[in-house]
Design a protein around this motif. Sequence first.
Motif, mmCIF file in Angstrom:
data_model
loop_
_atom_site.group_PDB
_atom_site.id
_atom_site.type_symbol
_atom_site.label_atom_id
_atom_site.label_comp_id
_atom_site.label_asym_id
_atom_site.label_seq_id
_atom_site.Cartn_x
_atom_site.Cartn_y
_atom_site.Cartn_z
ATOM 1 N N PHE A 140 -30.411 -0.688 7.347
ATOM 2 C CA PHE A 140 -29.705 0.298 6.523
ATOM 3 C C PHE A 140 -28.338 -0.212 6.082
ATOM 4 C CE2 PHE A 140 -26.496 3.709 6.501
ATOM 5 C CZ PHE A 140 -26.917 4.409 5.379
ATOM 6 N N ILE A 141 -27.560 -0.759 7.028
ATOM 7 C CA ILE A 141 -26.212 -1.209 6.637
ATOM 8 C C ILE A 141 -26.279 -2.454 5.760
ATOM 9 C CG2 ILE A 141 -25.056 -0.130 8.595
ATOM 10 C CD1 ILE A 141 -24.880 -2.857 9.928
ATOM 11 N N ARG A 142 -27.337 -3.243 5.906
ATOM 12 C CA ARG A 142 -27.508 -4.382 5.000
ATOM 13 C C ARG A 142 -27.853 -3.895 3.598
ATOM 14 N NH1 ARG A 142 -31.052 -9.309 7.684
ATOM 15 N NH2 ARG A 142 -29.557 -9.939 9.323
ATOM 16 N N ARG A 143 -28.790 -2.957 3.529
ATOM 17 C CA ARG A 143 -29.252 -2.455 2.229
ATOM 18 C C ARG A 143 -28.126 -1.766 1.462
ATOM 19 N NH1 ARG A 143 -32.907 0.450 4.095
ATOM 20 N NH2 ARG A 143 -32.019 2.527 3.841
ATOM 21 N N THR A 144 -27.259 -1.077 2.186
ATOM 22 C CA THR A 144 -26.161 -0.350 1.550
ATOM 23 C C THR A 144 -24.868 -1.172 1.487
ATOM 24 O OG1 THR A 144 -25.611 0.628 3.697
ATOM 25 C CG2 THR A 144 -27.063 1.906 2.240
ATOM 26 N N SER A 145 -24.931 -2.413 1.989
ATOM 27 C CA SER A 145 -23.773 -3.331 2.016
ATOM 28 C C SER A 145 -22.640 -2.834 2.917
ATOM 29 C CB SER A 145 -23.232 -3.573 0.593
ATOM 30 O OG SER A 145 -24.206 -4.183 -0.221
ATOM 31 N N ARG B 152 -10.300 -18.673 -3.893
ATOM 32 C CA ARG B 152 -10.702 -17.910 -2.708
ATOM 33 C C ARG B 152 -12.114 -17.370 -2.902
ATOM 34 N NH1 ARG B 152 -5.289 -16.309 -3.224
ATOM 35 N NH2 ARG B 152 -4.016 -16.728 -1.379
ATOM 36 N N PRO B 153 -12.930 -17.399 -1.857
ATOM 37 C CA PRO B 153 -14.257 -16.778 -1.955
ATOM 38 C C PRO B 153 -14.103 -15.267 -2.030
ATOM 39 C CG PRO B 153 -13.802 -17.441 0.305
ATOM 40 C CD PRO B 153 -12.670 -17.977 -0.539
ATOM 41 N N GLY B 154 -15.164 -14.585 -2.449
ATOM 42 C CA GLY B 154 -15.068 -13.139 -2.622
ATOM 43 C C GLY B 154 -16.261 -12.380 -2.071
ATOM 44 N N LEU B 155 -16.183 -11.060 -2.198
ATOM 45 C CA LEU B 155 -17.300 -10.202 -1.780
ATOM 46 C C LEU B 155 -18.525 -10.469 -2.642
ATOM 47 C CD1 LEU B 155 -15.523 -6.747 -1.275
ATOM 48 C CD2 LEU B 155 -16.357 -8.297 0.503
ATOM 49 N N ALA B 156 -18.292 -10.753 -3.914
ATOM 50 C CA ALA B 156 -19.400 -10.994 -4.836
ATOM 51 C C ALA B 156 -18.890 -11.667 -6.096
ATOM 52 C CB ALA B 156 -20.100 -9.685 -5.196
ATOM 53 N N CYS B 157 -19.821 -12.323 -6.780
ATOM 54 C CA CYS B 157 -19.511 -12.949 -8.066
ATOM 55 C C CYS B 157 -20.756 -12.769 -8.934
ATOM 56 C CB CYS B 157 -19.165 -14.426 -7.873
ATOM 57 S SG CYS B 157 -18.471 -15.237 -9.327
ATOM 58 N N ILE C 64 -20.607 -4.554 -8.970
ATOM 59 C CA ILE C 64 -20.765 -4.334 -7.526
ATOM 60 C C ILE C 64 -21.034 -2.870 -7.227
ATOM 61 C CG2 ILE C 64 -19.568 -4.386 -5.299
ATOM 62 C CD1 ILE C 64 -18.034 -6.814 -6.263
ATOM 63 N N VAL C 65 -20.226 -1.993 -7.827
ATOM 64 C CA VAL C 65 -20.370 -0.540 -7.611
ATOM 65 C C VAL C 65 -21.751 -0.074 -8.055
ATOM 66 C CG1 VAL C 65 -19.529 1.732 -8.298
ATOM 67 C CG2 VAL C 65 -17.891 -0.091 -7.813
ATOM 68 N N LYS C 66 -22.208 -0.583 -9.193
ATOM 69 C CA LYS C 66 -23.525 -0.210 -9.718
ATOM 70 C C LYS C 66 -24.626 -0.646 -8.770
ATOM 71 C CE LYS C 66 -26.511 -0.740 -13.755
ATOM 72 N NZ LYS C 66 -26.653 -1.370 -15.101
ATOM 73 N N LYS C 67 -24.490 -1.845 -8.198
ATOM 74 C CA LYS C 67 -25.514 -2.351 -7.274
ATOM 75 C C LYS C 67 -25.533 -1.530 -5.989
ATOM 76 C CE LYS C 67 -27.082 -6.452 -4.772
ATOM 77 N NZ LYS C 67 -27.141 -5.798 -3.445
ATOM 78 N N VAL C 68 -24.348 -1.261 -5.424
ATOM 79 C CA VAL C 68 -24.268 -0.524 -4.166
ATOM 80 C C VAL C 68 -24.824 0.882 -4.299
ATOM 81 C CG1 VAL C 68 -22.702 0.477 -2.461
ATOM 82 C CG2 VAL C 68 -22.346 -1.867 -3.265
ATOM 83 N N PHE C 69 -24.394 1.600 -5.343
ATOM 84 C CA PHE C 69 -24.815 2.990 -5.500
ATOM 85 C C PHE C 69 -26.128 3.122 -6.252
ATOM 86 C CE2 PHE C 69 -20.245 3.327 -4.773
ATOM 87 C CZ PHE C 69 -20.224 4.318 -3.798
#
Length: 197
Positions: A99-104, A146-151, A190-195
């Motif tokens: 669950f926490i993986r799927r929802t990031s 710097r690396p990031g949460l996503a690209c 990112i927001v679109k993918k998460v939600f």
Amino acid sequence: MEDNNVTVVPSKTFYNRYVKRVLDFLISLFALIVLSPILLIIAILELIFHGRPVLYASNRPGKDGKIFRMYKFRSMTNETDKNGKLLPEEERLTNFGRFIRRTSLDELPELFNILKGDMSIIGPRPLLVEYLKLYNPKHAQRHLVRPGLACFRIVPSDSKTWTWREQFDNDIWYIEHISFLTDLKMLFAIVKKVFGN
């Protein structure tokens, strides 16, 4: 034929030089404050479902290849076999972990890495240290920032796949085009993918 020895020049915009790090700090600090109740709840559930430690720490290459410790919430238990060897990952992955993986949600502790300055909100994902020797000269330059949460990919493409090469090419494109607008578009992605899950 693609030139894998090309020299990548990071964007030299005012935003990239002076604003991006300030925004990373302020946004991550605000997010940690606002999300602190959720972080606490997840930490408690981690103790229930996975035990100690609550966080998973992994060495990752950061800017200029400097190694740092990246933190995530654990998604697996520490169960071992009769010889004390960890069981296969699929046997240790719990429903809560899925669950926490799927929802990031497992990525939330990386906000501490951003606050500290190891990471940025937007930037190439920090992969395993073992991969450093596998990059070609061009893709190795993904560590210039710097690396990031996503690209995420925001440049239109006919390809429906998302191979490692395409991801790395996207990382290089990002490094050369860092701007407030680019980061904003990726943040919305990112927001679109998460939600959207």
